[in-house]
Design a protein around this motif. Structure first.
Motif, PDB file in Angstrom:
ATOM      1  N   ALA A  17      10.151   0.024   2.549  1.00 16.86           N
ATOM      2  CA  ALA A  17      10.605  -0.217   3.923  1.00 16.86           C
ATOM      3  C   ALA A  17      11.831   0.630   4.229  1.00 16.86           C
ATOM      4  O   ALA A  17      11.954   1.191   5.319  1.00 16.86           O
ATOM      5  CB  ALA A  17      10.922  -1.704   4.120  1.00 16.86           C
ATOM      6  N   ARG A  18      12.747   0.729   3.255  1.00 21.62           N
ATOM      7  CA  ARG A  18      13.950   1.531   3.450  1.00 21.62           C
ATOM      8  C   ARG A  18      13.580   3.021   3.657  1.00 21.62           C
ATOM      9  O   ARG A  18      14.127   3.700   4.515  1.00 21.62           O
ATOM     10  CB  ARG A  18      14.897   1.345   2.244  1.00 21.62           C
ATOM     11  N   GLN A  19      12.590   3.520   2.905  1.00 26.76           N
ATOM     12  CA  GLN A  19      12.168   4.917   3.047  1.00 26.76           C
ATOM     13  C   GLN A  19      11.482   5.155   4.385  1.00 26.76           C
ATOM     14  O   GLN A  19      11.730   6.161   5.044  1.00 26.76           O
ATOM     15  CB  GLN A  19      11.200   5.285   1.920  1.00 26.76           C
ATOM     16  N   ILE A  20      10.612   4.217   4.780  1.00 28.23           N
ATOM     17  CA  ILE A  20       9.884   4.358   6.047  1.00 28.23           C
ATOM     18  C   ILE A  20      10.875   4.444   7.208  1.00 28.23           C
ATOM     19  O   ILE A  20      10.672   5.208   8.149  1.00 28.23           O
ATOM     20  CB  ILE A  20       8.892   3.182   6.237  1.00 28.23           C
ATOM     21  N   HIS A  21      11.950   3.661   7.132  1.00 31.18           N
ATOM     22  CA  HIS A  21      12.940   3.638   8.206  1.00 31.18           C
ATOM     23  C   HIS A  21      13.937   4.792   8.131  1.00 31.18           C
ATOM     24  O   HIS A  21      14.758   4.940   9.040  1.00 31.18           O
ATOM     25  CB  HIS A  21      13.703   2.307   8.204  1.00 31.18           C
ATOM     26  N   GLY A  22      13.863   5.617   7.085  1.00 27.09           N
ATOM     27  CA  GLY A  22      14.792   6.744   6.957  1.00 27.09           C
ATOM     28  C   GLY A  22      16.232   6.283   7.027  1.00 27.09           C
ATOM     29  O   GLY A  22      16.607   5.301   6.384  1.00 27.09           O
ATOM     30  N   ALA A  23      17.041   6.973   7.844  1.00 26.19           N
ATOM     31  CA  ALA A  23      18.460   6.617   7.960  1.00 26.19           C
ATOM     32  C   ALA A  23      18.633   5.213   8.517  1.00 26.19           C
ATOM     33  O   ALA A  23      19.591   4.513   8.164  1.00 26.19           O
ATOM     34  CB  ALA A  23      19.186   7.627   8.849  1.00 26.19           C
ATOM     35  N   MET A  24      17.703   4.781   9.379  1.00 27.07           N
ATOM     36  CA  MET A  24      17.799   3.430   9.945  1.00 27.07           C
ATOM     37  C   MET A  24      17.628   2.357   8.863  1.00 27.07           C
ATOM     38  O   MET A  24      17.986   1.203   9.068  1.00 27.07           O
ATOM     39  CB  MET A  24      16.743   3.227  11.038  1.00 27.07           C
ATOM     40  N   GLY A  25      17.074   2.760   7.720  1.00 17.31           N
ATOM     41  CA  GLY A  25      16.928   1.827   6.603  1.00 17.31           C
ATOM     42  C   GLY A  25      18.244   1.529   5.919  1.00 17.31           C
ATOM     43  O   GLY A  25      18.329   0.588   5.116  1.00 17.31           O
ATOM     44  N   ILE A  26      19.269   2.338   6.208  1.00 16.88           N
ATOM     45  CA  ILE A  26      20.577   2.154   5.560  1.00 16.88           C
ATOM     46  C   ILE A  26      21.556   1.439   6.492  1.00 16.88           C
ATOM     47  O   ILE A  26      22.424   0.706   6.031  1.00 16.88           O
ATOM     48  CB  ILE A  26      21.163   3.534   5.170  1.00 16.88           C
ATOM     49  N   THR A  27      21.413   1.685   7.791  1.00 19.59           N
ATOM     50  CA  THR A  27      22.380   1.117   8.740  1.00 19.59           C
ATOM     51  C   THR A  27      22.167  -0.396   8.888  1.00 19.59           C
ATOM     52  O   THR A  27      21.166  -0.951   8.422  1.00 19.59           O
ATOM     53  CB  THR A  27      22.236   1.758  10.138  1.00 19.59           C
ATOM     54  N   ASN A  28      23.096  -1.047   9.577  1.00 19.76           N
ATOM     55  CA  ASN A  28      23.015  -2.496   9.798  1.00 19.76           C
ATOM     56  C   ASN A  28      22.053  -2.872  10.923  1.00 19.76           C
ATOM     57  O   ASN A  28      21.823  -4.051  11.170  1.00 19.76           O
ATOM     58  CB  ASN A  28      24.406  -3.064  10.123  1.00 19.76           C
ATOM     59  N   GLU A  29      21.495  -1.855  11.613  1.00 19.01           N
ATOM     60  CA  GLU A  29      20.647  -2.156  12.761  1.00 19.01           C
ATOM     61  C   GLU A  29      19.395  -2.949  12.354  1.00 19.01           C
ATOM     62  O   GLU A  29      18.926  -3.820  13.074  1.00 19.01           O
ATOM     63  CB  GLU A  29      20.256  -0.863  13.464  1.00 19.01           C
ATOM     64  N   TYR A  30      18.866  -2.570  11.148  1.00 18.43           N
ATOM     65  CA  TYR A  30      17.750  -3.318  10.570  1.00 18.43           C
ATOM     66  C   TYR A  30      18.232  -3.859   9.225  1.00 18.43           C
ATOM     67  O   TYR A  30      18.916  -3.154   8.496  1.00 18.43           O
ATOM     68  CB  TYR A  30      16.525  -2.416  10.388  1.00 18.43           C
ATOM     69  N   PRO A  31      17.852  -5.101   8.867  1.00 20.89           N
ATOM     70  CA  PRO A  31      18.479  -5.741   7.692  1.00 20.89           C
ATOM     71  C   PRO A  31      17.803  -5.403   6.358  1.00 20.89           C
ATOM     72  O   PRO A  31      17.679  -6.268   5.498  1.00 20.89           O
ATOM     73  CB  PRO A  31      18.348  -7.232   8.029  1.00 20.89           C
ATOM     74  N   ILE A  32      17.350  -4.145   6.196  1.00 20.47           N
ATOM     75  CA  ILE A  32      16.600  -3.810   4.981  1.00 20.47           C
ATOM     76  C   ILE A  32      17.497  -3.825   3.746  1.00 20.47           C
ATOM     77  O   ILE A  32      17.122  -4.358   2.696  1.00 20.47           O
ATOM     78  CB  ILE A  32      15.904  -2.450   5.153  1.00 20.47           C
ATOM     79  N   MET A  33      18.701  -3.249   3.873  1.00 20.48           N
ATOM     80  CA  MET A  33      19.594  -3.219   2.715  1.00 20.48           C
ATOM     81  C   MET A  33      20.029  -4.627   2.318  1.00 20.48           C
ATOM     82  O   MET A  33      20.299  -4.888   1.146  1.00 20.48           O
ATOM     83  CB  MET A  33      20.826  -2.342   2.999  1.00 20.48           C
ATOM     84  N   ARG A  34      20.081  -5.542   3.279  1.00 19.33           N
ATOM     85  CA  ARG A  34      20.400  -6.942   2.943  1.00 19.33           C
ATOM     86  C   ARG A  34      19.316  -7.514   2.020  1.00 19.33           C
ATOM     87  O   ARG A  34      19.611  -8.157   1.021  1.00 19.33           O
ATOM     88  CB  ARG A  34      20.500  -7.779   4.233  1.00 19.33           C
TER      89      ARG A  34
END
Ligand SMILES: Cc1cc2nc3c(=O)[nH]c(=O)nc-3n(C[C@H](O)[C@H](O)[C@H](O)COP(=O)(O)OP(=O)(O)OC[C@H]3O[C@@H](n4cnc5c(N)ncnc54)[C@H](O)[C@@H]3O)c2cc1C
Length: 67
Positions: A17-34
């Protein structure tokens, strides 16, 4: 074995999921890193992938490879 596989699958899915979202996978906008950090915590406190394998190996073979 079920717990070991469950946590492994979950972290693989979170990484995907983090890879699919690219940079958005790292930011707080989507809670993937959580989810990733939660799963890294679960891996630590429930027992790592390697330690679960050692436990399963001991159960199957009767040999203790911990030492
Ligand atoms: C969020 C969180 C909550 C926690 N809550 C609790 C709690 O409520 N109660 C409690 O008692 N503990 C709790 N813990 C502690 C947790 O159970 C331990 O962190 C865990 O058992 C791992 O021990 P350790 O950190 O000393 O790592 P270590 O045991 O030092 O492991 C470090 C690394 O060595 C590897 N390793 C360990 N032993 C072997 C071996 N024999 N052979 C090969 N490789 C090995 C592991 O796979 C790992 O990669 C919590 C931890 C976290 C992060």
């Amino acid at each position: 074995m079920a717990k070991r596989n469950n946590v492994d699958m979950a972290i693989h899915i979170a990484r995907e999921a983090r890879q699919i979202h690219g940079a958005m996978g790292i930011t707080n906008e989507y809670p993937i890193m959580r989810h990733m950090m939660n799963l890294e915590s679960v891996i630590t406190y429930e027992g790592t992938h390697d330690v679960h394998l050692l436990i399963t190996g001991m159960d199957i073979t009767g040999e203790n490879a911990f030492k």
